[in-house]
Design an enzyme around this catalytic site. Structure first.
Site, PDB file in Angstrom:
ATOM      1  N   GLY A 228      12.886 -18.666   7.827  1.00 55.47           N
ATOM      2  CA  GLY A 228      13.006 -20.122   7.776  1.00 55.47           C
ATOM      3  C   GLY A 228      14.306 -20.537   8.431  1.00 55.47           C
ATOM      4  CB  ALA A 229      15.241 -21.626  11.486  1.00 49.52           C
ATOM      5  N   GLY A 230      15.525 -23.967   8.627  1.00 48.63           N
ATOM      6  CA  GLY A 230      15.982 -25.316   8.304  1.00 48.63           C
ATOM      7  C   GLY A 230      17.460 -25.232   7.962  1.00 48.63           C
ATOM      8  N   GLY A 231      17.976 -26.235   7.298  1.00 46.50           N
ATOM      9  CA  GLY A 231      19.394 -26.248   6.973  1.00 46.50           C
ATOM     10  C   GLY A 231      19.834 -24.983   6.252  1.00 46.50           C
TER      11      GLY A 231
ATOM     12  N   GLY B  49      18.376 -21.939   6.057  1.00 50.06           N
ATOM     13  CA  GLY B  49      18.226 -20.715   6.837  1.00 50.06           C
ATOM     14  C   GLY B  49      19.295 -20.593   7.916  1.00 50.06           C
TER      15      GLY B  49
ATOM     16  CG  PHE C  36      23.088 -41.953  -2.213  1.00 51.19           C
ATOM     17  CD1 PHE C  36      23.131 -42.754  -1.091  1.00 51.19           C
ATOM     18  CD2 PHE C  36      22.065 -41.009  -2.324  1.00 51.19           C
ATOM     19  CE1 PHE C  36      22.181 -42.613  -0.096  1.00 51.19           C
ATOM     20  CE2 PHE C  36      21.124 -40.871  -1.327  1.00 51.19           C
ATOM     21  CZ  PHE C  36      21.168 -41.668  -0.210  1.00 51.19           C
TER      22      PHE C  36
ATOM     23  CG  ASP D  60       4.225 -20.671   4.001  1.00 52.40           C
ATOM     24  OD1 ASP D  60       3.240 -21.109   3.376  1.00 52.40           O
ATOM     25  OD2 ASP D  60       4.430 -20.890   5.196  1.00 52.40           O
TER      26      ASP D  60
ATOM     27  CG  HIS E 287      11.381 -42.037  -2.395  1.00 56.05           C
ATOM     28  ND1 HIS E 287      11.198 -43.356  -2.061  1.00 56.05           N
ATOM     29  CD2 HIS E 287      12.697 -41.783  -2.260  1.00 56.05           C
ATOM     30  CE1 HIS E 287      12.382 -43.863  -1.725  1.00 56.05           C
ATOM     31  NE2 HIS E 287      13.304 -42.937  -1.839  1.00 56.05           N
TER      32      HIS E 287
ATOM     33  CB  THR F 294      15.967 -45.796   3.048  1.00 61.65           C
ATOM     34  OG1 THR F 294      17.102 -45.732   2.200  1.00 61.65           O
ATOM     35  CG2 THR F 294      16.092 -47.039   3.915  1.00 61.65           C
ATOM     36  CD  GLU F 295      16.936 -45.141  -4.227  1.00 63.13           C
ATOM     37  OE1 GLU F 295      16.482 -44.031  -3.896  1.00 63.13           O
ATOM     38  OE2 GLU F 295      17.782 -45.287  -5.109  1.00 63.13           O
TER      39      GLU F 295
ATOM     40  CG  HIS G 137      11.488 -37.482  -1.765  1.00 63.81           C
ATOM     41  ND1 HIS G 137      11.407 -37.594  -0.399  1.00 63.81           N
ATOM     42  CD2 HIS G 137      12.797 -37.587  -2.083  1.00 63.81           C
ATOM     43  CE1 HIS G 137      12.632 -37.748   0.092  1.00 63.81           C
ATOM     44  NE2 HIS G 137      13.485 -37.738  -0.899  1.00 63.81           N
TER      45      HIS G 137
ATOM     46  CG  LEU H  28      20.942 -33.049   3.268  1.00 60.40           C
ATOM     47  CD1 LEU H  28      21.399 -34.159   4.211  1.00 60.40           C
ATOM     48  CD2 LEU H  28      19.968 -32.136   4.000  1.00 60.40           C
TER      49      LEU H  28
HETATM   50  C1  LIG Z   1      12.182 -37.737   4.080  1.00 60.43           C
HETATM   51  C2  LIG Z   1      13.215 -36.914   3.367  1.00 60.43           C
HETATM   52  C3  LIG Z   1      14.497 -37.427   3.190  1.00 60.43           C
HETATM   53  C4  LIG Z   1      15.466 -36.672   2.540  1.00 60.43           C
HETATM   54  N1  LIG Z   1      16.718 -37.190   2.433  1.00 60.43           N
HETATM   55  C5  LIG Z   1      17.701 -36.443   1.834  1.00 60.43           C
HETATM   56  C6  LIG Z   1      19.034 -36.924   1.760  1.00 60.43           C
HETATM   57  O1  LIG Z   1      19.332 -38.015   2.215  1.00 60.43           O
HETATM   58  N2  LIG Z   1      19.977 -36.168   1.190  1.00 60.43           N
HETATM   59  C7  LIG Z   1      19.686 -34.938   0.698  1.00 60.43           C
HETATM   60  O2  LIG Z   1      20.591 -34.290   0.208  1.00 60.43           O
HETATM   61  N3  LIG Z   1      18.427 -34.453   0.759  1.00 60.43           N
HETATM   62  C8  LIG Z   1      17.427 -35.175   1.306  1.00 60.43           C
HETATM   63  N4  LIG Z   1      16.148 -34.668   1.369  1.00 60.43           N
HETATM   64  C9  LIG Z   1      15.876 -33.323   0.869  1.00 60.43           C
HETATM   65  C10 LIG Z   1      16.300 -32.250   1.869  1.00 60.43           C
HETATM   66  O3  LIG Z   1      16.233 -32.761   3.166  1.00 60.43           O
HETATM   67  C11 LIG Z   1      15.421 -31.024   1.828  1.00 60.43           C
HETATM   68  O4  LIG Z   1      15.345 -30.553   0.552  1.00 60.43           O
HETATM   69  C12 LIG Z   1      15.990 -29.918   2.696  1.00 60.43           C
HETATM   70  O5  LIG Z   1      16.117 -30.371   4.008  1.00 60.43           O
HETATM   71  C13 LIG Z   1      15.204 -28.647   2.701  1.00 60.43           C
HETATM   72  O6  LIG Z   1      15.809 -27.746   3.626  1.00 60.43           O
HETATM   73  P1  LIG Z   1      15.421 -26.239   3.747  1.00 60.43           P
HETATM   74  O7  LIG Z   1      16.336 -25.606   4.692  1.00 60.43           O
HETATM   75  O8  LIG Z   1      15.321 -25.662   2.409  1.00 60.43           O
HETATM   76  O9  LIG Z   1      13.950 -26.284   4.310  1.00 60.43           O
HETATM   77  P2  LIG Z   1      13.320 -26.896   5.647  1.00 60.43           P
HETATM   78  O10 LIG Z   1      14.272 -27.697   6.413  1.00 60.43           O
HETATM   79  O11 LIG Z   1      12.032 -27.512   5.248  1.00 60.43           O
HETATM   80  O12 LIG Z   1      13.030 -25.636   6.515  1.00 60.43           O
HETATM   81  C14 LIG Z   1      12.046 -24.699   6.215  1.00 60.43           C
HETATM   82  C15 LIG Z   1      12.063 -23.661   7.282  1.00 60.43           C
HETATM   83  O13 LIG Z   1      11.279 -22.567   6.891  1.00 60.43           O
HETATM   84  C16 LIG Z   1      10.388 -22.215   7.907  1.00 60.43           C
HETATM   85  N5  LIG Z   1       9.230 -21.610   7.273  1.00 60.43           N
HETATM   86  C17 LIG Z   1       8.483 -22.107   6.272  1.00 60.43           C
HETATM   87  N6  LIG Z   1       7.515 -21.258   5.953  1.00 60.43           N
HETATM   88  C18 LIG Z   1       7.653 -20.183   6.759  1.00 60.43           C
HETATM   89  C19 LIG Z   1       6.946 -18.973   6.912  1.00 60.43           C
HETATM   90  N7  LIG Z   1       5.894 -18.684   6.184  1.00 60.43           N
HETATM   91  N8  LIG Z   1       7.348 -18.119   7.863  1.00 60.43           N
HETATM   92  C20 LIG Z   1       8.408 -18.409   8.643  1.00 60.43           C
HETATM   93  N9  LIG Z   1       9.114 -19.518   8.524  1.00 60.43           N
HETATM   94  C21 LIG Z   1       8.737 -20.405   7.602  1.00 60.43           C
HETATM   95  C22 LIG Z   1      10.134 -23.483   8.646  1.00 60.43           C
HETATM   96  O14 LIG Z   1       9.778 -23.215   9.967  1.00 60.43           O
HETATM   97  C23 LIG Z   1      11.487 -24.150   8.585  1.00 60.43           C
HETATM   98  O15 LIG Z   1      12.299 -23.675   9.624  1.00 60.43           O
HETATM   99  C24 LIG Z   1      15.150 -35.411   2.006  1.00 60.43           C
HETATM  100  C25 LIG Z   1      13.870 -34.907   2.183  1.00 60.43           C
HETATM  101  C26 LIG Z   1      12.902 -35.646   2.837  1.00 60.43           C
HETATM  102  C27 LIG Z   1      11.536 -35.084   2.977  1.00 60.43           C
END
Ligand SMILES: Cc1cc2nc3c(=O)[nH]c(=O)nc-3n(C[C@H](O)[C@H](O)[C@H](O)COP(=O)(O)OP(=O)(O)OC[C@H]3O[C@@H](n4cnc5c(N)ncnc54)[C@H](O)[C@@H]3O)c2cc1C
Ligand code: HEM
Ligand code: SF4
Ligand code: F3S
Ligand code: FES
Lengths: 130, 124, 290, 639
Positions: free
Chosen positions: D10-13, D15, D113, D214, D235, D247-248, D346, D387
């Protein structure tokens, strides 16, 4: 993008109907540019008759000018040159970062002015042709 | 990334020169058209008239400059257009050589014509 | 699916017996799947007659691996229209109800992930950001032009990523130890638009120069470089370094101000403006020597 | 087989931060992600990052707010770690060039907030997540960290000791979406799961289509307990057709909510006589649903949010983004018409049980981000706290996995931390379908439910312990062998899905599942509904047993990928529902009919669900309210 995939209709110029202002401006500018450089070569070739003496020069130019086709082509050349100049000015402004938001309007303006000048010049160009 | 070897390697000059010549050409091309189609009608042109104009030093130099800048501007424009279409490697070098040769010929021939129009004998 | 080339349909009806005896398991599977496809098509058409409020989606189909799809074609799908429906919704509907092999990238459904830049009715847009109601029907959906098609609407993005990476798209300035750097509001405002890029590739696909010249960095990458070059938090010599990258033959000079990139960018980034500004910066730099 | 020291899935924040941290500790890191990193859903976050950066603020205050917001279900060591480290992590982001909004003096802006006693939400426009995600991806590019993008991880390679706490994770199995190849990834040091939330369990969510949980499902089936899954945040203002978040801030600026009768129901129906539209998220969400349920909703579906009276100037000045969102995603121009809104899923507060160092009870397996539950958020997450969780616990997991010496964690993990078995009364038996004896030989069903490699620790049941027996229950299996075996199992499972020619398609099953969850495990929960949901989930599981993949192609087969995801959704839906059924109180986001009070006597404990070889086991573990310096006393949560 190593190769664009052969997708029939998807290819570039099959899409001309969907081109926007900036794209048309680019195409027209390119086209007019090529016409102008082409003309420059021809022009010098024609003028070269001056080297062989006055009668040759006068005959050639006069002969060409007597042809209706050449007169019409000249109007075309004027239109091409005017468009290239006007759009060239537009592009110079774009290069300076001025008026980018109005880039489409300035293109349409170039077209309209080109048309107007070309039409206005017809009498001048055709005098004596008939 | 390509290293920078010297200030001459800078690629921007042609782009810049294209704009500068364009700015110059706006004026001269407009002038040229006005003079030879509206002031003096093209169909009335004779070598005598041409020679008369060409014997003015200012007009003569303007026309030669016109020729040189237009050639540069036009040929450089064509070259750019080709590079934009992905011309590369030897092909690109060959095209550049051909274009430079053509420009040189054009300018040389143009100057000969101009001299001839100035009454000089250039039929060597 | 009504635009399917008729031949394929006849094939799927007449040949399965003959082939299934000696064909591989995969071939047999393909046969049956083709038959199932015909059935689904009927279903789709039957559904079409039920409801008036339907739109037709013409979708580009191609799969190098599946015999029936090796020859690129367009399939028609009848989608029940709903208020607020986007092109992405329509595609998902088609996939989930008619043909599960319909393939396209998508994720966020809100124009932030940049997965679903598509060629919709002749221009590059995000599927999720385009309201069906705003389009002429039938809606024609194709993969991004000028990129290799992998399958259906999926194109190879590698080249785009390479161009993005080529401009060293990362902050590399020295930073004070445990304190934040200062940045003026004006400077943040200056780079604001450029930081919005979501790497969708729409701009690159719309640019004819990028189509012709593979080495051209392209609008998105130049915009990325702009974002760093203009950020006052990076030092002057780094800016020079960035300019060196942009000034190459296939850098900023290739841009012919077609404006297509600016027109299609879903994040409204003034790309042409940024590119032009970089050209001027480069010229300014060079003129200093004279 | 690919081999690296640390494999980050996983490469979100979370990862990306983990990968950078591990790389900085000198490890050879690979990011394996089903989406290209910049496509991750972190990019959707709008609001900001909470960090006590300024004079007058302190990490202690932040911790206090967070604990209170969590309704006293967060663990103090986790919360305190978060609040202590958030400032330096945020400054780190700034140093990496993140484009934060700025004050006149050039410092980063912060804003107030919900639930915060100090305006400490550091933001970058209304696109904080986008900037955070891209900034970190840029740093990954800078460091040359290997990224396997569009590789879908389907399974973990874990040894098969009976006791999950003795298992070791040696890698993962992934499927190359572009080519259809299934490959093993061997991790010399550890695997970090950072796969994000499971929003797709619901049909109406602010989460991306890729948020299918997953990682949670894989870890769960590998033997790691899921913690506090019943706490799902809804939300109140999302667009009905897509779930896009409004947004709120709209309500903050003075937007009003009304029903078909034209009533401003928050006041007129008495949901929140003081705060009206600005009551907390859960209150507003419940009010909206009550209106719809009582027949005062538009299209029996949503209510209206109106901000036209604010005037065009004010709207474009402060809420410009909302005009775009509403126009692009709902076709409504909020300057001319009210926006339809309804509550949407949410955020999932619960997740993979981990310690403050990101470790799960399986050694070599880590989790961070929304998929994990360190427990920072307890039963309710405060806006702007997710975040910082990503970057702080992502970095910690990355460092630990790379072998950095760190203080041992205070939070205990694994079933041994249990204090109590749970009682619940499920109408159907949850967990895996019983595996009939006769299909084991051909690898069909066994691999179909993905159990071969990791589920074999299951106890008791004969059929279930079959594979374990063959290895003598807890054999010392080599690293390569563990990965190879998981690989074979996955290949067989995928082959099976591809070979099968008829049956059910996943899209239908997924749609039914989502509908069941939205109907009965939503904002309002009651025993009957939850039981109904369990039955529906069971039905989905049975239908899934017959699932097949229609698309025969190996290239970019999203049909196959989504089919595999759907199974994960089933497991997670069940986990949420089971935990919700057992918790008979009203705490944070969890509302239960008939139990309208927070019950601190009985319920200050984490719900833990262990897969237990396919027979889910629900138990509880204590909440740590004992902080570094003080004990957090449960107080009434009112603002
Ligand atoms: C609309 C919205 C607004 C938000 N606003 C805020 C905010 O203002 N402040 C705050 O603190 N939080 C906020 N959040 C919450 C926060 O953004 C999320 O909880 C957070 O970004 C999740 O990050 P993550 O790195 O865990 O996952 P994600 O960013 O979802 O990344 C998941 C990663 O895993 C990978 N992945 C998933 N399954 C597999 C698999 N089987 N095999 C390989 N790779 C896989 C995906 O490709 C992706 O790269 C918000 C959320 C949403 C939806
Ligand atoms: C004798 C006169 C001229 C000739 C022969 C000429 C020729 C050309 C040619 C061949 C091109 C290249 C077009 C292409 O293929 O893209 C071009 C480009 C251009 N011309 Fe002219 N031109 C002339 C006069 C002018 C004038 C008067 C202007 C005035 C403004 C001008 C401005 C431009 C500009 C701005 C470009 C764009 C080049 C680029 O984007 O790199 N030209 N010209
Ligand atoms: S610049 Fe715009 S069009 Fe280009 S990739 Fe970025 S967001 Fe997409
Ligand atoms: S479309 Fe291409 S030519 Fe320039 S203005 Fe945009 S990069
Ligand atoms: S689905 Fe993410 S940009 Fe369209």
């Amino acid at each position: 993008m190593s190769q664009s995939y052969e997708r029939g209709l998807v290819e570039d110029f099959g899409r001309w109907r969907e081109f926007s202002a900036g794209m048309w401006a680019w195409i027209f500018h390119k086209f007019t540019g090529w016409v102008l450089i082409g003309y420059l070569f021809t022009h010098i070739a024609v003028l070269s008759t001056a080297i062989s003496g006055a009668s040759m020069y006068n005959q050639t130019l006069g002969g060409l000018e007597a042809l209706l086709l050449v007169r019409i082509l000249e109007v075309g050349l004027l239109a091409v040159a005017v468009f290239h100049i006007l759009n060239g000015i537009r592009l110079l402004f774009v290069d300076l970062g001025v008026g980018l938001d109005a880039q489409d309007k300035s293109f349409y303006a170039s077209l309209v002015i080109t048309g107007a000048i070309a039409i206005a010049s017809v009498p001048t160009f055709l005098t004596g042709a008939f | 990334m390509a290293e920078r070897y010297s200030s001459f390697d800078r690629r921007g000059w042609r782009w810049f020169a294209q704009r500068v010549t364009a700015a110059f050409l706006i004026v001269v091309l407009a002038f040229h058209f006005m003079l030879l189609h509206f002031v003096n009608h093209a169909y009335e042109i004779t070598l005598a008239g041409t020679t008369a104009r060409m014997s003015q030093v200012g007009y003569f130099t303007t026309m030669v400059l016109f020729l040189v800048t237009a050639t540069f501007h036009g040929v450089n424009g064509v070259y750019n257009a080709l590079v934009n279409q992905g011309l590369d490697g030897t092909q690109k070098k060959a095209v550049a050589a051909v274009l430079v040769a053509a420009s040189v010929l054009l300018v040389v021939q143009g100057i000969r014509v101009a001299l001839a129009m100035n009454g000089m004998d250039v039929s060597f | 699916m009504s635009t399917q080339i008729p031949q394929q349909e006849t094939e799927s009806e007449t040949e399965p017996e003959a082939e299934s005896t000696e064909g591989t398991a995969q071939d047999r599977r393909l046969e049956r799947k083709r038959a199932a496809e015909a059935e689904r098509q009927q279903r789709s058409e039957a559904a079409a007659s039920e409801d008036e409020d339907r739109i037709t989606l013409k979708v580009f189909r191609y799969d190098p691996e599946v015999e029936a799809k090796q020859e690129p074609r367009f399939d028609d799908f009848q989608i029940p229209f709903e208020q607020g429906m986007t092109v992405l919704d329509a595609l998902m509907y088609a996939r989930d109800h008619y043909d599960s092999s319909l393939t396209f990238r998508h994720s966020c459904r809100q124009a932030v992930c940049g997965s679903d830049a598509l060629f919709i009715n002749g221009s590059q847009r995000l599927g999720c950001q385009t309201q069906v109601a705003d389009l002429d029907t039938p809606v024609r959906v194709e993969p991004l032009p000028h990129q290799e098609v992998e399958k259906d609407l999926v194109v190879d993005m590698e080249h785009f990523y390479d161009q993005m990476h080529a401009v060293e798209p990362y902050f590399q300035g020295d930073t004070p130890d445990d304190e934040e750097q200062r940045q003026s509001r004006e400077n943040r405002e200056k780079i604001k638009m450029s930081t919005r890029c979501i790497w969708c590739g729409a701009c690159q696909s719309s640019c004819n120069i990028a189509a012709g010249d593979n080495q051209y960095l392209g609008p998105a990458a130049i915009n990325k470089a702009y974002r760093f070059a203009m950020d006052e938090r990076e030092e002057e010599d780094l800016k020079k370094h960035r300019m060196d990258i942009l000034e190459q033959e296939h850098g900023v000079w290739r841009c012919q101000t077609q404006f297509s990139c600016t027109d299609v960018c879903p994040k409204d980034i003034p790309l042409t403006e940024h590119i032009q500004e970089m050209k001027r910066e480069a010229v300014k730099d060079n003129l200093k020597f004279w | 087989m690919y081999e690296h020291d640390v494999i980050v899935v996983g490469a979100g924040g979370a990862g990306l931060r983990a990968a950078i941290a591990a790389h900085e500790e000198g490890a050879d890191v690979a990011l394996v992600s089903k989406l290209h990193p910049v496509r991750s859903h972190t990019g959707a976050a709008e609001g900001g990052i909470n960090a006590a950066l300024r004079d007058g603020d302190s990490w202690e205050d932040h911790a206090y707010d967070t604990m209170k917001g969590s309704d006293y279900l967060g663990d103090a060591p986790a919360i305190e770690t978060l609040c202590q480290q958030s400032p330096s992590e945020v400054i780190q982001l700034e140093h990496w060039g993140m484009a934060f909004s700025r004050e006149d003096d050039g410092r980063m802006s912060q804003r107030p907030f919900g639930g915060l006693s100090f305006p400490r939400t550091t933001y970058a426009g209304a696109e904080t997540g986008h900037h955070l995600l891209h900034t970190m991806y840029e740093q990954v590019v800078k460091r040359g960290i290997q990224v396997y993008d569009e590789w879908y991880v389907t399974q973990l390679a874990v040894t098969d000791h009976d006791d999950p706490e003795e298992r070791v994770c040696h890698g993962a199995i992934a499927y190359d979406v572009q080519t259809g190849e299934v490959e093993g990834f061997k991790a010399r040091n550890g695997v970090i799961l950072a796969t994000g939330g499971p929003g797709q369990v619901y049909d109406h969510t602010t989460n991306a289509v890729a948020n299918t949980g997953d990682g949670q499902a894989m870890a769960y089936r590998a033997g790691v307990p899921l913690e506090d899954m019943e706490f799902v945040q809804f939300h109140p203002t999302t667009l009905p057709s897509t779930g896009v978040l409004i947004t709120e801030g709209v309500r903050g600026e003075g937007g009003i909510l009304y029903n078909t009768e034209g009533e401003r129901f928050m006041f007129e129906e008495g949901y929140a006589n003081n705060d009206g539209e600005l009551a907390s998220r859960d209150v507003v969400a419940r009010a909206e649903l009550t209106e719809v349920n009582e027949g005062r909703g538009f299209d029996d579906d949503h209510v209206m949010l109106d901000m036209r009276h604010l005037g065009e100037e004010r709207i474009t000045d402060r809420l410009e983004n909302i005009i775009h969102l509403s126009e692009d995603f709902e076709g409504v121009n909020p300057l001319d018409d009210p926006m339809p809104v309804k509550p949407g899923q949410h955020y999932e507060m619960g997740g993979i049980e981990v310690s403050e160092n990101g470790e799960t009870c399986i050694s070599g397996l880590y989790a961070a981000g929304e998929c994990a539950c360190v427990s920072v958020h307890g039963s309710n997450r405060l806006g702007g706290n997710a975040l910082p969780e990503l970057i702080i616990f992502g970095a910690r997991a990355g460092r630990h996995a790379a072998g950095k010496e760190m203080e041992p964690a205070e939070i205990e993990t694994g079933p041994s931390a249990s204090i109590e078995r749970a009682e619940y009364d499920s109408p159907v038996s949850p967990g895996a379908l019983d595996t009939p004896d006769d299909v084991a030989a051909d690898g069909g069903r066994t691999s179909d439910d993905g159990s071969t490699a990791t589920d074999s620790g299951r106890a008791s049941d004969d059929a279930r312990s079959r594979q374990t027996e063959s290895d003598g229950g807890a054999a010392l299996v080599g690293i390569d062998e563990t990965v190879e075996r998981a690989l074979d199992a996955e290949r067989a499972r995928i082959e099976h899905l591809m070979e099968k020619d008829e049956g059910r398609q996943h899209a239908e099953i997924r749609a039914d599942l989502q509908k069941a969850m939205t109907e009965n495990v939503n904002v309002f929960r009651n025993e009957e509904g939850l039981k109904q949901a369990l039955q529906d989930i069971r039905a989905a599981r049975e239908a899934y047993d017959d699932v097949y993949v229609d698309d025969p192609s190996r290239t970019f087969n999203t049909d196959l990928q989504h089919t595999i995801e759907t199974r994960n959704l089933i497991d997670l839906a069940e986990a949420i529902t089971l935990s919700a059924l057992a918790r008979t109180e009203f705490r944070g986001a969890h509302w239960r009919e008939g139990y309208q009070d927070r019950n601190d006597e009985e319920w200050i404990k984490h719900s833990m669900l262990a897969w237990n070889g396919g027979a889910p086991d629900l138990y509880y573990k204590p909440v740590i309210l004992e902080g570094e310096e003080k004990e957090y006393e449960p107080k009434v949560r009112s603002y």
